[in-house]
Structure formats: C-alpha cells, structure tokens
Write a protein that holds these residues in place. Structure first.
Motif, PDB file in Angstrom:
ATOM      1  N   GLY A 187      43.705  39.028  35.274  1.00  0.00           N
ATOM      2  CA  GLY A 187      44.107  38.501  33.986  1.00  0.00           C
ATOM      3  C   GLY A 187      45.598  38.626  33.726  1.00  0.00           C
ATOM      4  O   GLY A 187      46.066  38.448  32.609  1.00  0.00           O
ATOM      5  N   GLY A 188      46.329  38.960  34.765  1.00  0.00           N
ATOM      6  CA  GLY A 188      47.781  38.910  34.630  1.00  0.00           C
ATOM      7  C   GLY A 188      48.461  40.176  34.149  1.00  0.00           C
ATOM      8  O   GLY A 188      49.676  40.265  34.154  1.00  0.00           O
ATOM      9  N   ASP A 189      47.695  41.174  33.751  1.00  0.00           N
ATOM     10  CA  ASP A 189      48.410  42.328  33.195  1.00  0.00           C
ATOM     11  C   ASP A 189      48.610  43.435  34.217  1.00  0.00           C
ATOM     12  O   ASP A 189      48.956  44.554  33.875  1.00  0.00           O
ATOM     13  N   ILE A 190      48.329  43.123  35.465  1.00  0.00           N
ATOM     14  CA  ILE A 190      48.662  44.077  36.529  1.00  0.00           C
ATOM     15  C   ILE A 190      49.611  43.371  37.484  1.00  0.00           C
ATOM     16  O   ILE A 190      49.449  42.196  37.783  1.00  0.00           O
ATOM     17  N   ASN A 191      50.600  44.089  37.959  1.00  0.00           N
ATOM     18  CA  ASN A 191      51.542  43.552  38.927  1.00  0.00           C
ATOM     19  C   ASN A 191      50.760  42.948  40.105  1.00  0.00           C
ATOM     20  O   ASN A 191      49.990  43.626  40.743  1.00  0.00           O
ATOM     21  N   PRO A 192      50.971  41.642  40.419  1.00  0.00           N
ATOM     22  CA  PRO A 192      50.145  40.960  41.424  1.00  0.00           C
ATOM     23  C   PRO A 192      50.123  41.648  42.786  1.00  0.00           C
ATOM     24  O   PRO A 192      49.067  41.812  43.381  1.00  0.00           O
ATOM     25  N   SER A 193      51.273  42.064  43.273  1.00  0.00           N
ATOM     26  CA  SER A 193      51.238  42.665  44.611  1.00  0.00           C
ATOM     27  C   SER A 193      50.500  43.992  44.574  1.00  0.00           C
ATOM     28  O   SER A 193      49.868  44.389  45.542  1.00  0.00           O
ATOM     29  N   PHE A 194      50.546  44.646  43.433  1.00  0.00           N
ATOM     30  CA  PHE A 194      49.800  45.881  43.307  1.00  0.00           C
ATOM     31  C   PHE A 194      48.311  45.582  43.220  1.00  0.00           C
ATOM     32  O   PHE A 194      47.478  46.265  43.812  1.00  0.00           O
ATOM     33  N   ALA A 195      47.996  44.506  42.455  1.00  0.00           N
ATOM     34  CA  ALA A 195      46.592  44.147  42.256  1.00  0.00           C
ATOM     35  C   ALA A 195      45.934  43.810  43.581  1.00  0.00           C
ATOM     36  O   ALA A 195      44.735  44.003  43.765  1.00  0.00           O
ATOM     37  N   ARG A 196      46.735  43.294  44.515  1.00  0.00           N
ATOM     38  CA  ARG A 196      46.137  42.941  45.805  1.00  0.00           C
ATOM     39  C   ARG A 196      45.760  44.182  46.599  1.00  0.00           C
ATOM     40  O   ARG A 196      44.931  44.129  47.500  1.00  0.00           O
ATOM     41  N   GLN A 197      46.389  45.295  46.280  1.00  0.00           N
ATOM     42  CA  GLN A 197      46.073  46.510  47.034  1.00  0.00           C
ATOM     43  C   GLN A 197      44.890  47.252  46.414  1.00  0.00           C
ATOM     44  O   GLN A 197      43.962  47.658  47.086  1.00  0.00           O
ATOM     45  N   VAL A 198      44.974  47.453  45.109  1.00  0.00           N
ATOM     46  CA  VAL A 198      43.887  48.188  44.466  1.00  0.00           C
ATOM     47  C   VAL A 198      43.871  47.860  42.982  1.00  0.00           C
ATOM     48  O   VAL A 198      44.910  47.649  42.365  1.00  0.00           O
ATOM     49  N   THR A 204      39.482  48.468  46.481  1.00  0.00           N
ATOM     50  CA  THR A 204      40.474  47.986  47.443  1.00  0.00           C
ATOM     51  C   THR A 204      39.803  47.030  48.410  1.00  0.00           C
ATOM     52  O   THR A 204      38.679  47.264  48.837  1.00  0.00           O
ATOM     53  N   PRO A 205      40.518  45.954  48.785  1.00  0.00           N
ATOM     54  CA  PRO A 205      39.900  44.982  49.697  1.00  0.00           C
ATOM     55  C   PRO A 205      39.613  45.572  51.068  1.00  0.00           C
ATOM     56  O   PRO A 205      38.729  45.103  51.774  1.00  0.00           O
ATOM     57  N   ALA A 206      40.337  46.624  51.432  1.00  0.00           N
ATOM     58  CA  ALA A 206      40.157  47.184  52.770  1.00  0.00           C
ATOM     59  C   ALA A 206      38.728  47.675  53.000  1.00  0.00           C
ATOM     60  O   ALA A 206      38.257  47.750  54.133  1.00  0.00           O
ATOM     61  N   THR A 207      38.045  48.001  51.913  1.00  0.00           N
ATOM     62  CA  THR A 207      36.667  48.486  52.068  1.00  0.00           C
ATOM     63  C   THR A 207      35.727  47.407  52.590  1.00  0.00           C
ATOM     64  O   THR A 207      34.743  47.707  53.257  1.00  0.00           O
ATOM     65  N   PHE A 208      36.035  46.146  52.285  1.00  0.00           N
ATOM     66  CA  PHE A 208      35.037  45.111  52.546  1.00  0.00           C
ATOM     67  C   PHE A 208      35.425  44.285  53.755  1.00  0.00           C
ATOM     68  O   PHE A 208      35.740  43.113  53.666  1.00  0.00           O
ATOM     69  N   ASN A 209      35.386  44.940  54.903  1.00  0.00           N
ATOM     70  CA  ASN A 209      35.718  44.219  56.124  1.00  0.00           C
ATOM     71  C   ASN A 209      34.500  44.120  57.026  1.00  0.00           C
ATOM     72  O   ASN A 209      33.433  44.679  56.737  1.00  0.00           O
TER      73      ASN A 209
END
Lengths: 291, 596, 240
Positions: free
Chosen positions: B135-146, B239-244
């Motif tokens: 929803g935009g209120d988290i820094n995007p590059s941060f949001a991609r990590q966790v 975190t996306p890393a969990t879902f591999n």
C-alpha cells in the motif's frame, strides 16, 4: 542488425547447447520412464572437476575433461543402480526420486567445493561477432556437438538392437525380460550415456555464467521446455525446440522494459514450460504407451 | 483392558501436544512449526494421498497465505487474528484459477506443471508481492526483503509469547485436522480414492471427477494457506526467501516421510520436518549439521524404494476400517432400475447412424441399433471391428463425429459419461476396472453411493450385491488379492450397483475358465429374470453367445454386416468367412442342457 | 528334451506351484490345462527362467536358470497377452525377438519368419498398436519364430482372438510342430487344445492332478467334468 534479432541468434546458439540436456532427459525418459532432474547437478559436478583440476590446479585440459566426464558417467551409473528398484513405479514416483537424487548430488557439490562462487574460464576463446552480440567459438562447437549427437542417438535408438531394447524396456519391462533382454545392463548403459551428455553440456555451458548449482539447474529449464515440446520422444525436434526456446527468452530479455520487472527474465523459461504443458495435446504418460 | 487402551491413546496424544509448551519459548516455536508443516502435509494427504494428484507447488498457496495475512492486517487494517482466519479464504479464488487449467493435466504433466508454477512464484511473484501489497507506506526495496506481521490477540490477550501462540495454533490446527479426518472417513473420502484409482471407471459410475479434483486442489491450497498465515504471524514477518522450490521439495519430502495415506501421517511428517533441523544442535546428532540436503534426499529415495507409505504405513496406521454392512433381510430387490415414466414405445437404447472417425480411419461407420428392455444382444466381429469403440461412444468416453445415442427416447449424445450413468447405462471394460485401493465392500458402496438417497441405502445395496455376486467372503479383501473370476464378478457388480437398465459388457468372459464362465452366465440369467435388464454383450466365446443372446449383431470394419438370431448368423457365409471360421458350429448347435 | 522336475514357485509365503513335472519333446505338443489360478502361468515362468523356482529345469540335460540361458538353449516364451511392444514397429519387435543372435543370423531368422507368415512382411514399418488383435497374434508368432526356438512356450495365445484368427493361429502352430519345434501350450479352450495335444498336464491349485496321454483323461467331456466337478456343459461345445 537490431539488438532484438542479435539476441535471438545468440539465444538460439545457447539454446542448442542447452538442448544437449534435453537429449539427455529424453534418453532416460524414453527408456526407463525416469524424468531425471538430477542431471543439472551432474553437469555441475563435471564443471567443478575441470575447474578444480585445470583452472585451480595444473592438470592438462584434456585429462581434466576426461576425468570430469568419467565422473559424470559414474554418477549416472550409481544413480541408476540406486533407483533401479523403482523401475516399475509410477512416473511421478520416479520423478520425485530423481529430485531426491538431485538433492544428494547437490550436497556432494557443496561438500567438496563449498558454496563460494567460482568462474570457469573459456576453453576456447574468441568467436564471431554479430553486431553487438558475440558468438563464442566454444558455444558454436558445443552446438555442433549437440546436433551431431542428436542425429547419432536417433539412429542408435531406432536401428541398433540395444537402442530398440531400451525403448522396449520402458514400455513393458516384463515382456522385455521374457525375451532374454538384460534389463539392468541396458538401463545402466542408457543412464551412463545420458549422464555423459549432461557432463559435456556442463563443461560447455559453465564458462558462460557463475559456476554454481542454481545456474545449471536454471539452464535446464530451456531443456525441459524443449523436451516437452518434443513430447519426450523426438530427439532432433527437441534440439530445434531448444534453439527456439533459447531464442525466444533471449530476445524477450533484450527488451529493456522486460529487464525492469524483477525476476521476469529468469521466469520466462518456466512460463514457456507451463504454457507447453497446458497446451499440449498428448500427455507425457501416453508417450510411454501407458495412461 | 479395553478401557486401559481407551485412556492410553488420549493420554499419549495429550502428552505429545503439551510437550512443546512445557519446553518454554523455544519448544513452543518448534511446536508451532510442527503444526504449520503438518497443515501443509495435510494438504498433500488430501490432494496426493487420496486424490492421486501430485503437486510440487504447495509452496505457492503457502506463500500466498503468508502474504495475504500481511495485506489483510497491514494494508486493509484488520486485526491480525481475523487476518489469519481470512487469509486461507483468499487463496481459494487463486487456487481455483490455477486449478482449472490444471484439471486437464494428470500425473507427470501435473507434477511438472506445478513445479514450473512454483518456480515462477519463487522467481517473480513472491519477490514483488511485498512491494505490491504494502500500500505504499513501506520503502519498496525494503518491502521486497521483508514485510511485518503482528501477533494475533484473543480478546484483550495479545499472543506475544511463543507459548501462547502455540496454544492458539494447536487449537486451530487441531480443528483443521479433525475436519480432514472426517472427510477421509466419509463417502467423499472414498470417492476421492476411487478417483485416484481409476478416474475413467469413476466417471462411468456417475462421479463428477473434475469437481472432486478441483475441490481437493483448493482444499489443499487452503490448508497450506492457513499454514502460511500461521508462519507469517509466528515469525512476525514475511520474507520471499522462505517460499522457494527447495522448501516445496522439503515439504513434500516430510509429507511422504510421514505417510500420505492418512492424516495421522501428516502429523508425523510435519513434526519430523520441524524437529529434524533442530536435532543437529544436539551432540549426538551433530553430524546432521550441514547435511540436511543429503538426509532429505537420501531418505526420500529410501522411502520411495522401501516404504512408499511412509512411517504411518510402518505403524500400520493406514489400514482401512471395515465397513459395517447390514444383514440381508428377506429378498430385497435390486436397486430401482433407472427412472420410470418412459414411453413404452421407446427402445431402451438406440443408436442412430453413429460414426467415430480418427482422421480418415472410420472406427465406427454409420451404426444403427435398437435394443428393447429384456433383450440380450451380442455384438460380435473381428478384432479391430470397432466394438469397444462403439461402447466407448455409447457411454460417452469418446465423442462421435456423427449420429445420435438415445436412452429411453432421450438424446444423450452430448452428455459427459458421469451424467449418462444416472440414466440407466452401466458398463464393464475389457480389462477389469475396479478400485484397487478400496476393499470389495468399499468398491460397492462407492459405486452405489452416487445413485441412492443416503449412506444407509448404499450399504444395503452393497450387502445385496455381495450376496448376489458370490463375493461375501471377500468383503474386506482388496481387489488385487481376488481370484480372477471373482475380480470379473466384482466388476460386473460395480456396473450393476447404480441400478442400470442396460448393461454393456465388453468381453466379460475373457480369460475366465469354464467354471467362472458358467457362474457369470447363471448370474446374468438371474439378473434378467428379476428386472427388465437389457444386455449388450461383446463376446468371442460363441458358446456364451448362443446361451445368452436373443439377437446377434455382427460388426466388421466399423459397419454392421449382419443381424439376426444366432442360428441365422451361423449360416451367413460372409460372417463365417470373416469371423467365425470353424466356430460357426458352436453357434449353431442345439442346446443339450436346459438353461437353469 | 525339455524337462522340468519338482518345480515349485513361491510368491512370498504363497505356494503357487507344488512339485510339478512337465516334459516337452521336440516335434510334439504338451498341453497344460487348469482353472484360473491353478498355476499354469507360474509354471511356464519357471520353465522359461523368468520366475524364481525350486526344482530343476533342463534342456537335453543342461540346466536353465534365467531367461538368457533359456534363450541360448532355444527356449522361447510368448507371455500371456503376447508381450508385444505396441509403441514399436513390427520390424523392431522382430529384431527384439532375435535378440542375442548375431546380426547375420538374426536377419536370416527374421527373413524365414516372414516367409512363413507373409502378411507380417507387409506390416514391417507399422506400429504394432495400429494392428488388430488377430494381426498382432501373427506378429507375436513371427517374433517367436525369429528367435529360432527349439521349444516354444505359449501362454493362452488365443485370448481375445476372433474365431477365424484362432483357426489361423492353430494352423501356424501345427506348422511349427511339423518343423520339429516342441510346444508347451497353456490353454483355457479345452477342445481346441485337445486337438493338438500329444501329452497332457492338468493342474489344480498348483498341483498336477493328471499327467500323461490325452486319451487317458477320457474325452474332452470327461476332462471338463473331472476338473469342473459338475456335469459337462454343452455350451463349451464339447465333442467327444
């Protein structure tokens, strides 16, 4: 020439090399019903062996390559022997079993050589230049080798007695046995051959990326798509399809807007696989003559 | 003694459940993970163990559940507890979307397709979901990590401690487990197993295979989605890393390890999956550190080779409970044959110019045929004449190019096989098709269930069938252990269970010895006497044809070349030349033994 | 002479065959009859070396323990259902029938098989799955011949065949026998089999209940009665 077309040509060349994986996959699937996803890991082993002996060490290239290919063949034989009891299980069980084998071989790689990134230098440097895109000699040779082995294998499977026996094995092992065909020997020969091809592919392709496990497994995706398009049956078609799939993904990736979308480049291959699987008229199970 | 056993089981279960709580925060963390993995494994039990569809992509709904929890709690603003409960529901529409094309796939294709799906998920979707859903209120590059997720609150109580969280997870997970157990013991569970064993047989018996498979796919997704919601809140972030893809393989491996046939296996597998990585911390298991890949891979292979049923099968937890069948009271008639209200003028089965072609090759060429109630028609002809193809077209397994099929005057030509079963068609196959993983009574109940009012009625029907078809001694046996003749009888019983008005029998006596042939002939006579049963019989045994058939139709190269009484056919020179040869005598012979 | 003595076959704890003796003489036909589950297929499997068994199987005194050895001594089996590879062409199936022989000998053997059954020669490039049941039976026979058998073991070769095809098959079998091949034939179809038999073995629940001269068992009618345990039924087309 347009970068799009140049990328496509490069992708096609790379794709043919990856097509060798497709040939290896088809070989074991047609004969033994195993969709052997562990060959990516086997290819990595071959590459690491050469790296270890020739690049890091001082063993002559030819010897290092020979050892690497022997290692690949041995891995193939061992995997076949271990998975042999599953010979009459369903194709899905066999697939999951090869995934297990993949985990074990990957473990082997990380144990012996660790997880640090390494680079394997080119065996043959230089190449042709097409506009902004280079066409390395190594890839051209690999592509040539793939085409040659595809043709040779097609003849072998259809015309020689052992080749025909390998097909019979998949369809009805019991009937083959009743004819006096030595199932174990034929199966082992096929797997060793397949692993050997994977080893060659590993050697040829590793110089073009970081030497690690994931890269090789991703490299196999084009091969999987190509093998699917060829119905896991038609070896020459698989090589052509690999070229096509490679050209497609490389060309699409060269479009700058595409590279902005995170992960799209890497996923393209899998999306092709998905599309082929869903749109194919004949299922893989039917290829083996069973439902 | 019995009461001792009665208390022992709940005590052990209670102890096992309480243990993590007693081990404090760390123990509760592992315990919660055990519940989470068990939920994913439960999904595999439903989808793969029962329905037979192997999905290598359970990690996709697992991740979706986690991210949905984030979205619902963070962006939409719902309380975390509610978000956790709703997240699995959000996976449903996505799984339906993925499941519909997946219905066209089976077996290996499905495995590869879901494998590719999981990889696309790993490489593309999960990496960006954090950013898209924030929803935009988290820094995007941060949001991609966790992205952050909180812990739920039960009323005023915030479940910040692992222990309290564990209690909540056990309760909810336990409910899910019970639901799956109930499904497994219900007729739905039996139907799923039947679909796994033989989807074509199931279709022909009237089961909507596609609907059940989609349902299983969605249910497995919801279970994994719930697990994902739990793990998101447990770790208080996604975190996306969990879902591999390796996670997907791990989950599958532990599910197989525990056992795919029963929900209890899922519990075993899930617990193992949570405990094994932690074991390596302990001195005795130190060798496990860094070797997990090997352990998973090697144990997966070893399992598949030696014990595909997993630990649950070792413990014999996957035995099917016997189905209590009612005693037969009096002469219960065979199930109501089809529906009444048909015009007496309509033939029971009518084929009008039926044609089936494969490219230029005409397997069935303009075949017209009428069968009246109580008639037995034998369909004979050389191999490859199109007899089985004809039956496949009549039952809906093959789509004809031309022509119509009518049952009781109603056109059924466009209907799928499962719909035709309800209209009075029953058939057997050239190679006996039964459900090998269900007991004989299980087979019969499953076949009867979709055409009678309730479970009690289907059990009564099954009891009657066991008696009629001489199968009572095999009631609790599995089909592969049956002698061949009884296996064939079981198949005819399956065809008979829904109460058809016409039986299409495809070479029912093939491979039978003379005793069994006699048994079958006597049985068919009896069925015909009791009801108005019509039979279309494909046969090569001219003796059987002469004994049972009122009329003979000869098919050659897809076309009807002769019809008439057995004696007429035996005298037809074209038929003798192309098919009968010296067996014409058997067709012509006088009966020296009266029918029973 | 192909001799099996005291053959027993176990499937785990289940004894499918108990101490069965079978003899096959070149140029003669031994017929094995019995109800389903009597152990006929298992006995055949033991004789051809495919199934593990106790007891001895010898060809002219030399033991035979596995399919490879059986092949080398000229024992060829046609399994139940014919065991043809339906995804392969007729020619490929014939090549496999000649497996183990040198290239030259194999080509000769295949050529001779095609001479005997000319239709097969016209189907060489076709996939077996595209042929009808009767045609497949002929291919199976040709494949048998390509193996240059001295002893042929056939398990219910007439299964699912149209009567006219059965006529043809039996004609070809008679031809084989006339050339000196010893036949061990398992059949469900009593009268047909009896018309060929030089010696008879009847199994019941894994044991021999009759072995010897076909005439000694009475006519086919008595035979059927003996192992059916009920009055002969005319629908079997039994003629005494």
């Amino acid at each position: 020439m347009d970068i799009f077309v140049q990328s496509a040509v490069y992708g096609a060349l790379l794709g043919v090399g990856q097509g060798l994986f497709a040939v290896a996959l088809i070989l074991t699937f047609r004969s033994t019903g195993f969709l052997n996803l562990s060959i990516g890991a086997v290819a990595t082993v071959s590459a690491y062996v050469v790296w270890d002996l020739w690049s890091k060490g001082s063993v002559p290239l030819a010897v290092a390559m020979l050892v690497a290919l022997i290692a690949a063949a041995v891995l193939g034989l061992v995997t076949e022997r271990v998975l042999r009891p599953l010979r009459s299980s369903s194709v899905v069980v066999k697939l999951v079993a090869t995934l297990g084998a993949m985990l074990v071989v990957q473990f082997l790689v990380t144990t012996v050589w660790g997880t640090e990134e390494s680079f394997l230098p080119l065996f043959i440097s230089g190449g042709l230049q097409m506009g902004r895109v280079p066409l390395p000699w190594q890839q051209i040779i690999l592509a040539g080798g793939t085409v040659a082995s595809a043709v040779a294998l097609q003849v072998w499977v259809r015309r020689t007695t052992t080749g025909i026996a390998s097909l019979a094995l998949a369809e009805d092992a019991g009937a083959a046995r009743a004819l006096g065909i030595p199932l174990g020997r034929v199966s082992a020969a096929v797997w060793a051959l397949s692993a050997l091809l994977a080893g060659i592919a590993g050697l040829g392709l590793s110089s073009f990326g970081i030497l690690n496990n994931t890269e090789m497994t991703l490299s196999m995706v084009t091969a999987l798509a190509a093998a699917l398009i060829a119905g896991f049956e038609n070896i020459p078609l698989a090589v052509v399809a690999a070229a096509g799939a490679g050209a497609f993904t490389a060309a699409i990736s060269s479009i700058s807007s595409v590279s902005h979308v995170a992960g799209l480049k890497e996923s393209l291959g899998f999306m092709v696989v998905l599309a082929v699987i869903v749109l194919r008229p004949k299922s893989l199970g039917q290829t083996l003559g069973r439902a | 003694m019995a009461t001792c056993k009665h208390f022992a089981v709940p005590l052990v279960v209670g102890a096992v459940v309480a243990a993590p709580y007693l081990f404090g925060e760390y123990g509760s963390l592992i315990g919660s993970l055990a519940v989470i993995y068990s939920l994913v494994a439960l999904g595999y039990v439903v989808l793969t163990g029962w329905t037979g569809d192997v999905s290598l992509g359970q990690v996709v709904p697992y991740g979706l559940g986690a991210y949905a929890t984030f979205w619902l709690s963070h962006t939409v603003g719902l309380p975390v507890g509610l978000a956790i409960l709703l997240a699995p529901l959000l996976t449903v529409p996505i799984m339906v979307l993925c499941g519909l094309p997946a219905l066209r796939l089976r077996g290996l294709d499905l495995a590869i397709g879901t494998f590719a799906l999981a990889l696309v998920g790993q490489l593309m979707v999960f990496r960006s979901l954090g950013e898209w859903l924030s929803g935009g209120d988290i820094n995007p590059s941060f949001a991609r990590q966790v992205v952050p997720v909180g812990r739920p609150s039960v009323g005023p109580l915030a479940l910040h401690t692992n222990r309290s969280f564990y209690v909540a997870v056990v309760i909810l997970g336990g409910l899910a487990y019970l639901a799956v157990e109930l499904i497994g013991r219900s007729p739905t569970g039996r139907t799923l197993r039947a679909i796994r064993d033989d989807p074509i047989r199931a279709q022909v018996l009237g089961i909507s295979v596609g609907r059940y498979r989609l349902g299983a796919f969605v249910a497995a997704g919801a279970l994994a989605g719930l697990a994902g919601a739990f793990v998101a809140s447990l770790r208080q972030g996604v975190t996306p890393a969990t879902f591999n893809i390796f996670e997907s393989l791990n989950l599958l491996a532990v599910a197989i390890l525990g056992g795919l046939a029963t929900p209890r296996g899922a519990l075993l597998g899930g617990t193992l999956g949570a405990v094994m990585p932690e074991l390596s911390r302990f001195h005795t298991f130190h060798f496990l550190q860094g070797r997990l890949l090997f352990v998973y891979g090697a144990s997966l292979i070893a399992l598949l080779v030696f014990r595909p049923g997993g630990i649950a099968s070792l413990l014999r937890w996957d035995r099917q409970p016997p189905i209590p069948l009612p005693h037969l009271d009096g002469d219960v008639t065979a199930p109501a044959a089809g529906r009444s209200g048909s015009s007496a003028l309509d033939p029971l089965l009518e084929l009008d110019g039926l044609s089936v072609a494969y490219g230029a090759f005409k397997a069935v060429d303009e075949v017209s045929l009428r069968i009246e109630p109580e008639e037995t028609v034998a369909l004979i002809g050389p191999n490859g004449a199109g007899k089985s193809t004809l039956i496949d077209a009549v039952t809906g397994l093959i789509v004809p190019q031309n022509g119509r099929v009518l049952v009781d005057g109603r056109e059924v030509t466009g209907l799928p096989p499962q719909r035709r079963a309800g209209l009075g068609l029953g058939r057997t196959f050239q190679t006996a098709r039964v459900f090998p993983s269900l007991t004989v009574s299980g087979n019969l109940v499953a076949a009867a269930h979709h055409h009678v009012s309730d479970l009690g009625e289907s059990k009564r029907v099954a009891a009657r069938l066991l008696d009629d078809f001489d199968l009572t001694e095999y009631a609790e046996s599995l089909p592969p252990s049956l002698p061949f003749g009884s296996l064939r009888m079981l198949e005819v019983a399956l065809a008979w269970a829904p109460g058809p008005r016409i039986l299409l029998l495809d070479e029912p006596t093939a491979g039978m010895d003379p005793t069994d042939v006699e048994r079958l002939a006597v049985l068919l006579d009896r069925l015909k006497d009791r009801t108005q049963l019509a039979i279309l019989l494909v046969e090569h045994d001219m003796g059987v044809v002469r004994r049972l058939a009122d009329r003979v139709v000869v098919l050659d190269q897809g076309r009807v070349i002769a019809t008439g009484s057995p004696a007429d056919i035996a005298a037809d020179p074209a038929v003798v030349a192309s098919y009968l040869g010296t067996s014409a005598d058997r067709l012509r012979e006088e009966e020296t033994v009266r029918r029973a | 002479m192909l001799e099996a003595k005291d053959v027993s076959v176990f499937y785990g704890a289940i004894r499918a065959v108990s101490d069965v003796d079978v003899t096959v003489v070149p140029g003669e036909v031994t017929v094995m009859l019995g109800a389903n589950g009597a152990g006929k297929t298992s006995t055949l499997g033991a004789v051809s070396g495919v199934l593990a068994h106790s007891g001895t199987v010898t060809v002219d005194g030399e033991p035979v323990a596995n399919p490879g050895e059986a092949r080398r001594r000229g024992v060829v089996q046609v399994v139940q259902g014919r065991g043809l590879f339906r995804g392969l062409t007729v020619e490929q199936n014939l090549r496999l029938g000649a497996y183990g022989q040198s290239r030259r000998v194999a080509r000769q053997a295949i050529g001779e098989a095609v001479d005997h059954i000319p239709e097969v020669g016209q189907w060489m490039g076709r996939k077996v799955a595209s042929l009808s049941g009767g045609q497949q039976a002929l291919v199976a026979l040709a494949r048998l011949m390509a193996g240059r058998p001295k002893y042929a073991l056939l398990d219910e070769p007439t299964l699912s065949l149209a009567p006219v095809a059965v006529d043809r098959l039996y004609r070809e079998l008679k031809g084989l026998v006339a050339q000196g091949v010893g036949l061990l034939l398992v059949e469900q179809y009593v009268p047909r089999a009896m018309s060929l038999a030089d010696r008879l073995v009847v199994l019941e629940r894994g044991r021999t209940i009759y072995s010897g001269d076909p005439q000694g068992a009475g006519g086919a009618e008595d035979l059927v009665a003996a192992y059916l345990g009920s009055p002969a039924t005319a629908h079997l087309g039994v003629q005494s």
